[in-house]
Structures are given as C-alpha cells and as structure tokens.
Design a protein around this motif. Structure first.
Motif, PDB file in Angstrom:
ATOM      1  N   GLY A 191      95.796   1.483 -73.829  1.00 45.92           N
ATOM      2  CA  GLY A 191      95.045   0.231 -73.881  1.00 45.92           C
ATOM      3  C   GLY A 191      95.785  -0.926 -74.518  1.00 45.92           C
ATOM      4  N   THR A 192      97.116  -0.790 -74.651  1.00 51.57           N
ATOM      5  CA  THR A 192      97.909  -1.836 -75.291  1.00 51.57           C
ATOM      6  C   THR A 192      99.031  -2.291 -74.370  1.00 51.57           C
ATOM      7  N   VAL A 193      99.230  -3.606 -74.322  1.00 51.92           N
ATOM      8  CA  VAL A 193     100.335  -4.192 -73.567  1.00 51.92           C
ATOM      9  C   VAL A 193     101.219  -4.939 -74.554  1.00 51.92           C
ATOM     10  N   THR A 194     102.526  -4.725 -74.449  1.00 54.86           N
ATOM     11  CA  THR A 194     103.489  -5.386 -75.329  1.00 54.86           C
ATOM     12  C   THR A 194     104.376  -6.297 -74.496  1.00 54.86           C
ATOM     13  N   ILE A 195     104.470  -7.552 -74.933  1.00 61.61           N
ATOM     14  CA  ILE A 195     105.292  -8.550 -74.253  1.00 61.61           C
ATOM     15  C   ILE A 195     106.379  -8.993 -75.222  1.00 61.61           C
ATOM     16  N   ALA A 196     107.625  -8.732 -74.874  1.00 61.79           N
ATOM     17  CA  ALA A 196     108.763  -9.203 -75.666  1.00 61.79           C
ATOM     18  C   ALA A 196     109.141 -10.573 -75.095  1.00 61.79           C
ATOM     19  N   VAL A 197     108.915 -11.619 -75.855  1.00 64.79           N
ATOM     20  CA  VAL A 197     109.149 -12.983 -75.372  1.00 64.79           C
ATOM     21  C   VAL A 197     110.646 -13.275 -75.420  1.00 64.79           C
ATOM     22  N   LYS A 198     111.232 -13.505 -74.259  1.00 66.01           N
ATOM     23  CA  LYS A 198     112.652 -13.851 -74.171  1.00 66.01           C
ATOM     24  C   LYS A 198     112.805 -15.352 -74.415  1.00 66.01           C
ATOM     25  N   LEU A 199     113.845 -15.747 -75.118  1.00 60.30           N
ATOM     26  CA  LEU A 199     114.098 -17.162 -75.463  1.00 60.30           C
ATOM     27  C   LEU A 199     112.840 -17.818 -76.048  1.00 60.30           C
ATOM     28  N   PRO A 200     112.277 -17.260 -77.116  1.00 59.17           N
ATOM     29  CA  PRO A 200     110.999 -17.761 -77.632  1.00 59.17           C
ATOM     30  C   PRO A 200     111.015 -19.219 -78.076  1.00 59.17           C
ATOM     31  N   ASP A 201     112.164 -19.727 -78.515  1.00 56.71           N
ATOM     32  CA  ASP A 201     112.204 -21.121 -78.958  1.00 56.71           C
ATOM     33  C   ASP A 201     112.141 -22.100 -77.789  1.00 56.71           C
ATOM     34  N   ALA A 202     112.373 -21.603 -76.581  1.00 59.92           N
ATOM     35  CA  ALA A 202     112.304 -22.448 -75.390  1.00 59.92           C
ATOM     36  C   ALA A 202     110.923 -22.395 -74.741  1.00 59.92           C
ATOM     37  N   LYS A 203     110.033 -21.575 -75.298  1.00 61.23           N
ATOM     38  CA  LYS A 203     108.695 -21.396 -74.720  1.00 61.23           C
ATOM     39  C   LYS A 203     107.642 -21.680 -75.768  1.00 61.23           C
ATOM     40  N   LYS A 204     106.485 -22.091 -75.302  1.00 62.62           N
ATOM     41  CA  LYS A 204     105.420 -22.422 -76.237  1.00 62.62           C
ATOM     42  C   LYS A 204     104.165 -21.575 -76.071  1.00 62.62           C
ATOM     43  N   TRP A 205     103.992 -20.939 -74.933  1.00 62.24           N
ATOM     44  CA  TRP A 205     102.730 -20.260 -74.638  1.00 62.24           C
ATOM     45  C   TRP A 205     102.347 -19.249 -75.711  1.00 62.24           C
ATOM     46  N   TRP A 206     103.302 -18.507 -76.238  1.00 64.77           N
ATOM     47  CA  TRP A 206     103.018 -17.438 -77.179  1.00 64.77           C
ATOM     48  C   TRP A 206     102.484 -17.955 -78.516  1.00 64.77           C
ATOM     49  N   ARG A 207     102.731 -19.220 -78.810  1.00 58.98           N
ATOM     50  CA  ARG A 207     102.283 -19.792 -80.088  1.00 58.98           C
ATOM     51  C   ARG A 207     100.765 -19.900 -80.169  1.00 58.98           C
ATOM     52  N   ASN A 208     100.106 -19.839 -79.013  1.00 60.10           N
ATOM     53  CA  ASN A 208      98.641 -19.832 -78.997  1.00 60.10           C
ATOM     54  C   ASN A 208      98.075 -18.563 -79.623  1.00 60.10           C
ATOM     55  N   PHE A 209      98.917 -17.574 -79.871  1.00 64.92           N
ATOM     56  CA  PHE A 209      98.452 -16.277 -80.339  1.00 64.92           C
ATOM     57  C   PHE A 209      98.972 -15.912 -81.724  1.00 64.92           C
ATOM     58  N   LEU A 210      99.485 -16.900 -82.465  1.00 66.32           N
ATOM     59  CA  LEU A 210      99.917 -16.685 -83.845  1.00 66.32           C
ATOM     60  C   LEU A 210      98.697 -16.491 -84.747  1.00 66.32           C
ATOM     61  N   GLY A 211      98.909 -15.966 -85.921  1.00 66.72           N
ATOM     62  CA  GLY A 211      97.809 -15.763 -86.869  1.00 66.72           C
ATOM     63  C   GLY A 211      96.880 -14.658 -86.389  1.00 66.72           C
ATOM     64  N   ASP A 212      95.602 -15.007 -86.248  1.00 65.03           N
ATOM     65  CA  ASP A 212      94.597 -14.032 -85.814  1.00 65.03           C
ATOM     66  C   ASP A 212      94.651 -13.760 -84.317  1.00 65.03           C
ATOM     67  N   GLY A 213      95.484 -14.515 -83.603  1.00 65.63           N
ATOM     68  CA  GLY A 213      95.602 -14.311 -82.154  1.00 65.63           C
ATOM     69  C   GLY A 213      94.462 -14.958 -81.399  1.00 65.63           C
ATOM     70  N   GLY A 214      94.294 -14.545 -80.147  1.00 65.37           N
ATOM     71  CA  GLY A 214      93.240 -15.120 -79.327  1.00 65.37           C
ATOM     72  C   GLY A 214      93.095 -14.379 -78.008  1.00 65.37           C
ATOM     73  N   PRO A 215      92.075 -14.771 -77.242  1.00 59.39           N
ATOM     74  CA  PRO A 215      91.794 -14.100 -75.971  1.00 59.39           C
ATOM     75  C   PRO A 215      92.745 -14.549 -74.869  1.00 59.39           C
ATOM     76  N   LEU A 216      92.968 -13.645 -73.929  1.00 63.87           N
ATOM     77  CA  LEU A 216      93.730 -13.948 -72.726  1.00 63.87           C
ATOM     78  C   LEU A 216      93.335 -12.929 -71.673  1.00 63.87           C
ATOM     79  N   SER A 217      93.887 -13.071 -70.483  1.00 67.36           N
ATOM     80  CA  SER A 217      93.723 -12.023 -69.477  1.00 67.36           C
ATOM     81  C   SER A 217      95.082 -11.747 -68.860  1.00 67.36           C
ATOM     82  N   LEU A 218      95.259 -10.504 -68.436  1.00 66.61           N
ATOM     83  CA  LEU A 218      96.477 -10.057 -67.786  1.00 66.61           C
ATOM     84  C   LEU A 218      96.115  -9.502 -66.416  1.00 66.61           C
ATOM     85  N   HIS A 219      96.916  -9.815 -65.421  1.00 63.88           N
ATOM     86  CA  HIS A 219      96.676  -9.279 -64.085  1.00 63.88           C
ATOM     87  C   HIS A 219      97.375  -7.928 -63.986  1.00 63.88           C
TER      88      HIS A 219
END
Length: 117
Positions: free
Chosen positions: A61-89
């Motif tokens: 029940g767990t999905v792990t995403i290793a963010v490549k070039l994280p400083d060039a991307k911003k999407w993952w910052r929405n999930f810092l701290g307590d995190g937040g909801p999303l959906s995965l296909h």
C-alpha cells in the motif's frame, strides 16, 4: 551547461509529452506503466490541479517516488511537512493517497505515498 534550477520549460514539457505518449501506447504502455505513473495534486498556493508523470516503486500500500533533479522541480514541495492528498494512476485507475516529501542530508528528495484502502 544549464544549472539544475534552469531546465528550459519547453524541454520539460516536451519530455513529459513523450513519456505520456509512451505510457498510453499499445506497444509500450504496459511496460512503461510499471515504472511511470501520473501524479495529480492540487497546488497549495495556487489551488490549481496539476498532473505530472513520475517514476515510482510500489510495495503493497505504499508508493515511493525518488525525485530526480529536485531543485529543478517544484511539485514535490506541496508535500513537505505533514504532506497532503494526491492521486496516482495505477492499474488503470486513479488511486487516492497521502504523500509526504522528505529531503535527506545529501539533498535527495523522496516522496512517500500511503495509498488509501
């Protein structure tokens, strides 16, 4: 050479378009879908809905995403701290979950998603 923070938007959009086409192709789709999923989330500041392809690993029940070039991307910052909801296909359907992003002391970013039952 361009720095990580300055990937041209046109390149990123073109790359994502190619990945999405491969993911939905009859010939390569099944293979690509084992390693690439679509993350859909609502931006914390903008309130807009975004979708982006990402590489992932799945264990029960767990999905792990290793963010490549994280400083060039911003999407993952929405999930810092307590995190937040999303959906995965996954498996042909959108699966809701709760994501938490963490950056380690070497600068690597991992987003861990607990899928809803």
């Amino acid at each position: 050479m361009a720095s990580q923070g300055s990937l041209p938007r046109q390149f990123v959009d073109g790359f994502n378009t190619c990945v999405l086409r491969l993911r939905s192709s009859r010939r390569w789709g099944r293979l690509v879908q084992r390693h690439i999923t679509i993350v859909t989330y609502t931006g914390r500041r903008s309130g807009r809905t975004f979708s982006t392809p990402v590489g992932y690993r799945r264990t029960a029940g767990t999905v792990t995403i290793a963010v490549k070039l994280p400083d060039a991307k911003k999407w993952w910052r929405n999930f810092l701290g307590d995190g937040g909801p999303l959906s995965l296909h996954l498996d042909g359907v959108n699966r809701p979950g709760h994501a938490v992003a963490r950056r380690d002391d070497r600068g690597r970013v991992t987003v861990t998603v607990a899928l809803d039952s």
